[in-house]
Write a protein that holds these residues in place. Structure first.
Motif, PDB file in Angstrom:
ATOM      1  N   THR A 125      75.636  45.034  11.848  1.00 20.17           N
ATOM      2  CA  THR A 125      75.112  44.730  13.177  1.00 20.17           C
ATOM      3  C   THR A 125      73.723  44.126  13.044  1.00 20.17           C
ATOM      4  O   THR A 125      72.828  44.723  12.442  1.00 20.17           O
ATOM      5  CB  THR A 125      75.053  45.999  14.038  1.00 20.17           C
ATOM      6  OG1 THR A 125      76.375  46.528  14.192  1.00 20.17           O
ATOM      7  CG2 THR A 125      74.488  45.682  15.420  1.00 20.17           C
ATOM      8  N   MET A 126      73.563  42.923  13.573  1.00 15.28           N
ATOM      9  CA  MET A 126      72.292  42.201  13.518  1.00 15.28           C
ATOM     10  C   MET A 126      71.742  42.037  14.939  1.00 15.28           C
ATOM     11  O   MET A 126      72.506  41.976  15.908  1.00 15.28           O
ATOM     12  CB  MET A 126      72.476  40.836  12.871  1.00 15.28           C
ATOM     13  CG  MET A 126      73.086  40.863  11.478  1.00 15.28           C
ATOM     14  SD  MET A 126      71.901  41.227  10.195  1.00 15.28           S
ATOM     15  CE  MET A 126      71.074  39.624  10.053  1.00 15.28           C
ATOM     16  N   ASN A 127      70.444  41.950  15.035  1.00 16.11           N
ATOM     17  CA  ASN A 127      69.773  41.751  16.317  1.00 16.11           C
ATOM     18  C   ASN A 127      69.392  40.284  16.503  1.00 16.11           C
ATOM     19  O   ASN A 127      69.305  39.534  15.527  1.00 16.11           O
ATOM     20  CB  ASN A 127      68.492  42.592  16.381  1.00 16.11           C
ATOM     21  CG  ASN A 127      68.726  44.030  16.038  1.00 16.11           C
ATOM     22  OD1 ASN A 127      69.652  44.655  16.543  1.00 16.11           O
ATOM     23  ND2 ASN A 127      67.877  44.586  15.177  1.00 16.11           N
ATOM     24  N   ALA A 128      69.155  39.915  17.735  1.00 15.61           N
ATOM     25  CA  ALA A 128      68.529  38.620  17.975  1.00 15.61           C
ATOM     26  C   ALA A 128      67.110  38.695  17.415  1.00 15.61           C
ATOM     27  O   ALA A 128      66.354  39.601  17.751  1.00 15.61           O
ATOM     28  CB  ALA A 128      68.507  38.304  19.466  1.00 15.61           C
ATOM     29  N   THR A 146      63.177  41.256  11.953  1.00 13.51           N
ATOM     30  CA  THR A 146      63.605  41.819  13.234  1.00 13.51           C
ATOM     31  C   THR A 146      65.103  41.658  13.462  1.00 13.51           C
ATOM     32  O   THR A 146      65.706  42.431  14.215  1.00 13.51           O
ATOM     33  CB  THR A 146      62.841  41.156  14.390  1.00 13.51           C
ATOM     34  OG1 THR A 146      63.025  39.728  14.323  1.00 13.51           O
ATOM     35  CG2 THR A 146      61.359  41.466  14.319  1.00 13.51           C
ATOM     36  N   ALA A 147      65.727  40.677  12.844  1.00 10.00           N
ATOM     37  CA  ALA A 147      67.171  40.482  13.014  1.00 10.00           C
ATOM     38  C   ALA A 147      67.975  41.548  12.283  1.00 10.00           C
ATOM     39  O   ALA A 147      69.070  41.908  12.708  1.00 10.00           O
ATOM     40  CB  ALA A 147      67.588  39.092  12.539  1.00 10.00           C
ATOM     41  N   SER A 148      67.453  42.052  11.181  1.00  7.69           N
ATOM     42  CA  SER A 148      68.169  43.079  10.420  1.00  7.69           C
ATOM     43  C   SER A 148      67.612  44.468  10.670  1.00  7.69           C
ATOM     44  O   SER A 148      68.181  45.460  10.205  1.00  7.69           O
ATOM     45  CB  SER A 148      68.105  42.771   8.923  1.00  7.69           C
ATOM     46  OG  SER A 148      66.768  42.716   8.467  1.00  7.69           O
ATOM     47  N   THR A 199      71.753  35.781  18.655  1.00  9.09           N
ATOM     48  CA  THR A 199      72.616  36.705  19.381  1.00  9.09           C
ATOM     49  C   THR A 199      72.857  37.980  18.593  1.00  9.09           C
ATOM     50  O   THR A 199      73.255  37.934  17.430  1.00  9.09           O
ATOM     51  CB  THR A 199      73.973  36.041  19.685  1.00  9.09           C
ATOM     52  OG1 THR A 199      73.754  34.809  20.363  1.00  9.09           O
ATOM     53  CG2 THR A 199      74.838  36.945  20.566  1.00  9.09           C
ATOM     54  N   SER A 200      72.633  39.115  19.237  1.00 10.76           N
ATOM     55  CA  SER A 200      72.958  40.403  18.624  1.00 10.76           C
ATOM     56  C   SER A 200      74.474  40.532  18.513  1.00 10.76           C
ATOM     57  O   SER A 200      75.194  40.340  19.494  1.00 10.76           O
ATOM     58  CB  SER A 200      72.402  41.547  19.472  1.00 10.76           C
ATOM     59  OG  SER A 200      71.000  41.474  19.566  1.00 10.76           O
ATOM     60  N   THR A 234      78.639  46.431  27.172  1.00 11.04           N
ATOM     61  CA  THR A 234      77.735  46.945  26.144  1.00 11.04           C
ATOM     62  C   THR A 234      77.997  48.423  25.889  1.00 11.04           C
ATOM     63  O   THR A 234      78.026  48.880  24.737  1.00 11.04           O
ATOM     64  CB  THR A 234      76.274  46.732  26.566  1.00 11.04           C
ATOM     65  OG1 THR A 234      76.036  45.334  26.734  1.00 11.04           O
ATOM     66  CG2 THR A 234      75.321  47.282  25.523  1.00 11.04           C
ATOM     67  N   LYS A 248      77.916  41.623  15.330  1.00 10.65           N
ATOM     68  CA  LYS A 248      78.269  42.007  13.969  1.00 10.65           C
ATOM     69  C   LYS A 248      78.564  40.754  13.148  1.00 10.65           C
ATOM     70  O   LYS A 248      79.249  39.841  13.622  1.00 10.65           O
ATOM     71  CB  LYS A 248      79.487  42.933  13.959  1.00 10.65           C
ATOM     72  CG  LYS A 248      79.179  44.357  14.389  1.00 10.65           C
ATOM     73  CD  LYS A 248      80.382  45.267  14.187  1.00 10.65           C
ATOM     74  CE  LYS A 248      80.031  46.704  14.537  1.00 10.65           C
ATOM     75  NZ  LYS A 248      81.168  47.626  14.311  1.00 10.65           N
ATOM     76  N   TYR A 249      78.062  40.736  11.920  1.00 10.35           N
ATOM     77  CA  TYR A 249      78.188  39.559  11.066  1.00 10.35           C
ATOM     78  C   TYR A 249      78.572  39.974   9.647  1.00 10.35           C
ATOM     79  O   TYR A 249      78.270  41.086   9.202  1.00 10.35           O
ATOM     80  CB  TYR A 249      76.860  38.803  10.999  1.00 10.35           C
ATOM     81  CG  TYR A 249      76.376  38.249  12.315  1.00 10.35           C
ATOM     82  CD1 TYR A 249      76.681  36.950  12.701  1.00 10.35           C
ATOM     83  CD2 TYR A 249      75.602  39.027  13.171  1.00 10.35           C
ATOM     84  CE1 TYR A 249      76.226  36.437  13.905  1.00 10.35           C
ATOM     85  CE2 TYR A 249      75.145  38.521  14.379  1.00 10.35           C
ATOM     86  CZ  TYR A 249      75.457  37.230  14.743  1.00 10.35           C
ATOM     87  OH  TYR A 249      75.003  36.715  15.944  1.00 10.35           O
TER      88      TYR A 249
END
Length: 357
Positions: free
Chosen positions: A297-300, A270-272, A336-337, A106, A339-340
């Protein structure tokens, strides 16, 4: 009150503490021995199959000073050559500190380390007293990080050709590739949107021609041969394309022009980020109903798409990675956090959230 220190300044000799009463009560604080840091290895290959296993142990020796003073310690890490200008810090208390494979990985990704190759990392111990800092020796580690991304067992196909946004520039750096929409049936895809007059094919990986899907023996038949033909579009307009790579067949039919246009389409949740902040997608310059956000970058968490930064029109569905989002539908989950690449079609509500490995 003679020994109550209230002013701290850094001098050439050390730290000058000035008492609140007399000038003769000044005390110069000097570092009498430098702090030290060492690691139990200099080459670290991080293992994504043993996330909680210790990857490296650090041994720490604190600085000593000529008077008793309260200090804080942090391990400081940065890519070699950055001179710790983009460093990451870890608070430490004990004389030893361990990083697991997951923790170190990380940190490496946060430092923009390159995955799957050794990265030279400088590490030192930082001691802080007030506004002054003291540093240990520097140790250099060769650290190989990994990508630990989401489980994504899907195959994407991308449009290429002068009838499409990407043109015929088959390079990985071409940011204008648009994916077909996956369906619940593996190997079955669709795409609804604008096609220019010209031709197109489909490829699995931007920058590579193998595998490719072009026209085979005739219209409606696909070929995976490098000599496959272009699928022709004789009249520019909006079409629905369906593709079946299992049976090597396709259809392409005109569809009605869209009647609603939007100024912005964004992700919110919360994901974005959070439910108070819109993350805008970019409108395609080729088709104003296709919206894209690359390498975000996205968050769980969960999110929705919405129009014009307003809840009057929003889309969602309780399905991860891809689907047809319904107006006013459920939140879109992301486990899953990572990059997308995110794609949204405001004609159909179709979306794709594709991990960037």
């Amino acid at each position: 009150m003679k020994n109550f220190f209230k002013i701290l300044t850094v001098t050439a000799m050390g730290i000058l503490f000035t008492a609140c009463s007399k000038d003769e009560d000044q005390v110069i604080l000097n570092e009498t021995s430098q702090s030290k840091i060492s690691a139990d290895k200099t080459t670290v290959i991080l293992d994504k199959n043993q996330l909680d296993k210790v990857a490296v142990n650090f041994n720490l020796v604190k600085s000593t000073f000529n008077i008793a003073i309260v200090s804080t310690q942090q391990i400081e890490l940065d890519i070699k050559g950055n001179n710790f200008k983009k460093s990451k810090l870890i608070d430490v208390v004990n004389p030893t500190y361990s990083l697991t494979n997951k923790e170190f990985n990380t940190l490496m990704l946060a430092l923009n380390g390159v995955v799957n190759v050794p990265n030279q990392i400088d590490v030192r111990l930082k001691t802080t007293i007030g506004s002054a800092s003291f540093y240990s020796n520097v140790v250099t580690l060769a650290v190989t990080p990994y990508i630990l991304g989401p489980t994504y067992n899907y195959t994407d196909l991308y449009l290429i050709g002068d009838a499409t946004s990407a043109g015929w520039t088959n390079e990985a750096t071409n940011t204008k590739f648009l994916p077909l929409q996956k369906t619940a049936a593996a190997g079955v895809y669709s795409y609804t949107g604008y096609f220019a007059k010209g031709g197109f094919k489909m490829i699995k990986t931007p920058g590579a021609w193998d595998p490719q899907y072009g026209m085979g023996a005739g219209a409606g038949i696909l070929s995976t041969s490098g000599s496959s033909g272009d699928i022709k579009v004789d009249v520019a307009g909006y079409y629905k394309l369906t593709v079946n790579t299992n049976t090597l067949t396709y259809t392409i039919s005109p569809t009605a022009d869209p009647t609603v246009t939007y100024t912005t389409i964004s992700m919110i949740g919360t994901a974005s980020g959070d439910w108070n902040t819109d993350v805008d997608l970019q409108k395609s310059t080729f088709d104003p109903h296709i919206w894209v956000k690359k390498s975000v970058t996205m968050n769980a968490g969960e999110f929705k798409f919405r129009a014009n930064h307003d809840w009057g029109t929003s889309w969602g569905v309780a399905q991860e990675f891809f689907g047809v989002a319904a107006v006013g539908g459920a939140n879109i989950p992301l486990a899953t956090s990572f990059k997308y690449d995110v794609y949204f079609n405001d004609i159909t509500g179709e979306f794709s959230v594709i991990p960037v490995f």
